[in-house]
Design a protein around this motif. Structure first.
Motif, PDB file in Angstrom:
ATOM      1  N   ARG A 158       0.826  -1.215   0.000  1.00 47.84           N
ATOM      2  CA  ARG A 158       0.000   0.000   0.000  1.00 47.84           C
ATOM      3  C   ARG A 158       0.860   1.265   0.000  1.00 47.84           C
ATOM      4  O   ARG A 158       0.548   2.223  -0.709  1.00 47.84           O
ATOM      5  CB  ARG A 158      -0.942  -0.016   1.198  1.00 47.84           C
ATOM      6  CG  ARG A 158      -2.036   1.022   1.074  1.00 47.84           C
ATOM      7  CD  ARG A 158      -3.078   0.886   2.151  1.00 47.84           C
ATOM      8  NE  ARG A 158      -4.075  -0.107   1.767  1.00 47.84           N
ATOM      9  CZ  ARG A 158      -4.726  -0.868   2.624  1.00 47.84           C
ATOM     10  NH1 ARG A 158      -4.517  -0.771   3.909  1.00 47.84           N
ATOM     11  NH2 ARG A 158      -5.625  -1.723   2.194  1.00 47.84           N
ATOM     12  N   LYS A 159       1.941   1.298   0.779  1.00 45.82           N
ATOM     13  CA  LYS A 159       2.797   2.488   0.795  1.00 45.82           C
ATOM     14  C   LYS A 159       3.335   2.782  -0.606  1.00 45.82           C
ATOM     15  O   LYS A 159       3.365   3.929  -1.045  1.00 45.82           O
ATOM     16  CB  LYS A 159       3.989   2.282   1.742  1.00 45.82           C
ATOM     17  CG  LYS A 159       3.699   2.463   3.187  1.00 45.82           C
ATOM     18  CD  LYS A 159       5.010   2.301   3.958  1.00 45.82           C
ATOM     19  CE  LYS A 159       4.861   2.642   5.408  1.00 45.82           C
ATOM     20  NZ  LYS A 159       6.163   2.619   6.093  1.00 45.82           N
ATOM     21  N   ILE A 160       3.764   1.735  -1.281  1.00 40.21           N
ATOM     22  CA  ILE A 160       4.320   1.898  -2.629  1.00 40.21           C
ATOM     23  C   ILE A 160       3.231   2.362  -3.588  1.00 40.21           C
ATOM     24  O   ILE A 160       3.430   3.280  -4.383  1.00 40.21           O
ATOM     25  CB  ILE A 160       4.950   0.578  -3.122  1.00 40.21           C
ATOM     26  CG1 ILE A 160       6.105   0.164  -2.204  1.00 40.21           C
ATOM     27  CG2 ILE A 160       5.428   0.705  -4.559  1.00 40.21           C
ATOM     28  CD1 ILE A 160       6.561  -1.267  -2.378  1.00 40.21           C
ATOM     29  N   ARG A 161       2.062   1.740  -3.510  1.00 40.15           N
ATOM     30  CA  ARG A 161       0.961   2.057  -4.415  1.00 40.15           C
ATOM     31  C   ARG A 161       0.495   3.499  -4.255  1.00 40.15           C
ATOM     32  O   ARG A 161       0.107   4.147  -5.219  1.00 40.15           O
ATOM     33  CB  ARG A 161      -0.200   1.086  -4.191  1.00 40.15           C
ATOM     34  CG  ARG A 161      -1.274   1.205  -5.247  1.00 40.15           C
ATOM     35  CD  ARG A 161      -2.294   0.085  -5.220  1.00 40.15           C
ATOM     36  NE  ARG A 161      -3.181   0.188  -4.075  1.00 40.15           N
ATOM     37  CZ  ARG A 161      -3.200  -0.683  -3.056  1.00 40.15           C
ATOM     38  NH1 ARG A 161      -2.364  -1.702  -3.035  1.00 40.15           N
ATOM     39  NH2 ARG A 161      -4.047  -0.523  -2.062  1.00 40.15           N
ATOM     40  N   TYR A 162       0.526   4.033  -3.033  1.00 43.29           N
ATOM     41  CA  TYR A 162       0.022   5.385  -2.795  1.00 43.29           C
ATOM     42  C   TYR A 162       1.072   6.475  -2.965  1.00 43.29           C
ATOM     43  O   TYR A 162       0.724   7.653  -3.040  1.00 43.29           O
ATOM     44  CB  TYR A 162      -0.615   5.482  -1.404  1.00 43.29           C
ATOM     45  CG  TYR A 162      -2.032   4.987  -1.402  1.00 43.29           C
ATOM     46  CD1 TYR A 162      -3.080   5.816  -1.768  1.00 43.29           C
ATOM     47  CD2 TYR A 162      -2.326   3.678  -1.055  1.00 43.29           C
ATOM     48  CE1 TYR A 162      -4.383   5.365  -1.792  1.00 43.29           C
ATOM     49  CE2 TYR A 162      -3.629   3.214  -1.066  1.00 43.29           C
ATOM     50  CZ  TYR A 162      -4.644   4.054  -1.439  1.00 43.29           C
ATOM     51  OH  TYR A 162      -5.941   3.607  -1.469  1.00 43.29           O
ATOM     52  N   ALA A 163       2.335   6.141  -3.035  1.00 46.57           N
ATOM     53  CA  ALA A 163       3.379   7.167  -3.133  1.00 46.57           C
ATOM     54  C   ALA A 163       3.148   8.092  -4.324  1.00 46.57           C
ATOM     55  O   ALA A 163       3.128   9.317  -4.177  1.00 46.57           O
ATOM     56  CB  ALA A 163       4.763   6.524  -3.206  1.00 46.57           C
ATOM     57  N   GLY A 164       2.950   7.533  -5.486  1.00 47.34           N
ATOM     58  CA  GLY A 164       2.735   8.334  -6.691  1.00 47.34           C
ATOM     59  C   GLY A 164       1.466   9.171  -6.640  1.00 47.34           C
ATOM     60  O   GLY A 164       1.512  10.380  -6.879  1.00 47.34           O
ATOM     61  N   PRO A 165       0.296   8.549  -6.332  1.00 49.05           N
ATOM     62  CA  PRO A 165      -0.931   9.346  -6.268  1.00 49.05           C
ATOM     63  C   PRO A 165      -0.891  10.464  -5.218  1.00 49.05           C
ATOM     64  O   PRO A 165      -1.441  11.544  -5.446  1.00 49.05           O
ATOM     65  CB  PRO A 165      -2.012   8.318  -5.929  1.00 49.05           C
ATOM     66  CG  PRO A 165      -1.482   7.021  -6.447  1.00 49.05           C
ATOM     67  CD  PRO A 165       0.004   7.121  -6.261  1.00 49.05           C
ATOM     68  N   LEU A 166      -0.254  10.224  -4.084  1.00 49.59           N
ATOM     69  CA  LEU A 166      -0.164  11.276  -3.067  1.00 49.59           C
ATOM     70  C   LEU A 166       0.717  12.422  -3.550  1.00 49.59           C
ATOM     71  O   LEU A 166       0.382  13.596  -3.376  1.00 49.59           O
ATOM     72  CB  LEU A 166       0.334  10.718  -1.739  1.00 49.59           C
ATOM     73  CG  LEU A 166      -0.628   9.785  -1.007  1.00 49.59           C
ATOM     74  CD1 LEU A 166       0.032   9.196   0.233  1.00 49.59           C
ATOM     75  CD2 LEU A 166      -1.935  10.483  -0.647  1.00 49.59           C
ATOM     76  N   VAL A 167       1.837  12.092  -4.175  1.00 46.39           N
ATOM     77  CA  VAL A 167       2.719  13.133  -4.719  1.00 46.39           C
ATOM     78  C   VAL A 167       1.992  13.901  -5.821  1.00 46.39           C
ATOM     79  O   VAL A 167       2.084  15.130  -5.899  1.00 46.39           O
ATOM     80  CB  VAL A 167       4.047  12.530  -5.220  1.00 46.39           C
ATOM     81  CG1 VAL A 167       4.815  13.513  -6.083  1.00 46.39           C
ATOM     82  CG2 VAL A 167       4.903  12.093  -4.032  1.00 46.39           C
ATOM     83  N   ALA A 168       1.234  13.198  -6.652  1.00 47.60           N
ATOM     84  CA  ALA A 168       0.497  13.851  -7.737  1.00 47.60           C
ATOM     85  C   ALA A 168      -0.542  14.834  -7.199  1.00 47.60           C
ATOM     86  O   ALA A 168      -0.848  15.830  -7.852  1.00 47.60           O
ATOM     87  CB  ALA A 168      -0.180  12.799  -8.616  1.00 47.60           C
ATOM     88  N   ALA A 169      -1.063  14.575  -6.005  1.00 50.15           N
ATOM     89  CA  ALA A 169      -2.082  15.448  -5.407  1.00 50.15           C
ATOM     90  C   ALA A 169      -1.497  16.683  -4.727  1.00 50.15           C
ATOM     91  O   ALA A 169      -2.237  17.597  -4.360  1.00 50.15           O
ATOM     92  CB  ALA A 169      -2.911  14.648  -4.396  1.00 50.15           C
ATOM     93  N   LEU A 170      -0.175  16.740  -4.561  1.00 46.93           N
ATOM     94  CA  LEU A 170       0.463  17.874  -3.878  1.00 46.93           C
ATOM     95  C   LEU A 170       0.350  19.160  -4.679  1.00 46.93           C
ATOM     96  O   LEU A 170       0.546  19.163  -5.894  1.00 46.93           O
ATOM     97  CB  LEU A 170       1.955  17.600  -3.652  1.00 46.93           C
ATOM     98  CG  LEU A 170       2.359  16.632  -2.570  1.00 46.93           C
ATOM     99  CD1 LEU A 170       3.841  16.307  -2.682  1.00 46.93           C
ATOM    100  CD2 LEU A 170       2.041  17.199  -1.192  1.00 46.93           C
TER     101      LEU A 170
END
Length: 186
Positions: A158-170
């Motif tokens: 889950r940490k790996i899967r969410y890293a990109g989407p969270l960064v994209a939302a910044l």
């Protein structure tokens, strides 16, 4: 690694994913710049990786990112490799090593706010799973921030899967300080 001149040492794959996603979002191609982000499989491996890539080994420029709880391991590894003694956090940053307040997920949740993170979780189709965690007796009454950190840390990958989407939302001006500092250093 033939064209690599800088190695960024990070604890795990989620850190690597977040750094690469932020660099890409900013139009940077780290590989083309000769920068390789290496997930070490834990902070306690820092000594071996510094030995491999730093002055004792390939003599590449090294930088890194770690959680606050692992700062001591990074500090000791750098000191043993000859980067100084009694290193402070400022010294670490001058060397290119940045420390997340708790961990990278904590930094991202604080930068985004819990409502935005919940929207990302919903977009990933896991809001129901998150709501289930919130209802568990041990997590009821805790802050949404803490619940989200636990949610990110639970579940395989889950940490790996969410890293990109969270960064994209910044928002561009809300990038967590350790990530901003690391990319600026590179």
């Amino acid at each position: 690694m033939n064209d690599t001149h800088t190695v960024v040492l990070v604890e795990g794959m989620s850190d690597k994913s977040a750094i690469e996603a932020l660099a890409e979002r900013r139009g940077r191609n780290l590989a083309a710049e000769g920068i390789d982000v290496v997930a070490m499989g834990g902070a306690t491996n820092i000594g071996a990786y510094i030995g491999r890539f730093g002055p004792p080994g390939l003599e590449l420029r090294v930088a890194g990112l770690c959680d606050a709880g692992e700062e001591g391991a990074f500090r000791r590894g750098l000191e043993r490799a000859g980067f100084g003694s009694a290193l402070t956090r400022s010294d670490l940053e001058a060397l290119g090593f940045f420390v997340c307040v708790a961990d990278l997920e904590d930094e991202l949740i604080r930068a985004l706010g819990t409502a935005t993170v919940e929207r990302v979780v919903d977009a990933e189709g896991e809001l129901g799973s998150f709501r289930t965690l919130q209802k568990q007796p041990s997590w009821r009454g805790r802050s949404t921030h803490d619940q989200l950190r636990r949610f990110m840390g639970a579940g395989s990958g889950r940490k790996i899967r969410y890293a990109g989407p969270l960064v994209a939302a910044l928002e561009p001006d809300r990038v967590p300080r350790p990530l901003e500092g690391l990319l600026a250093h590179l």
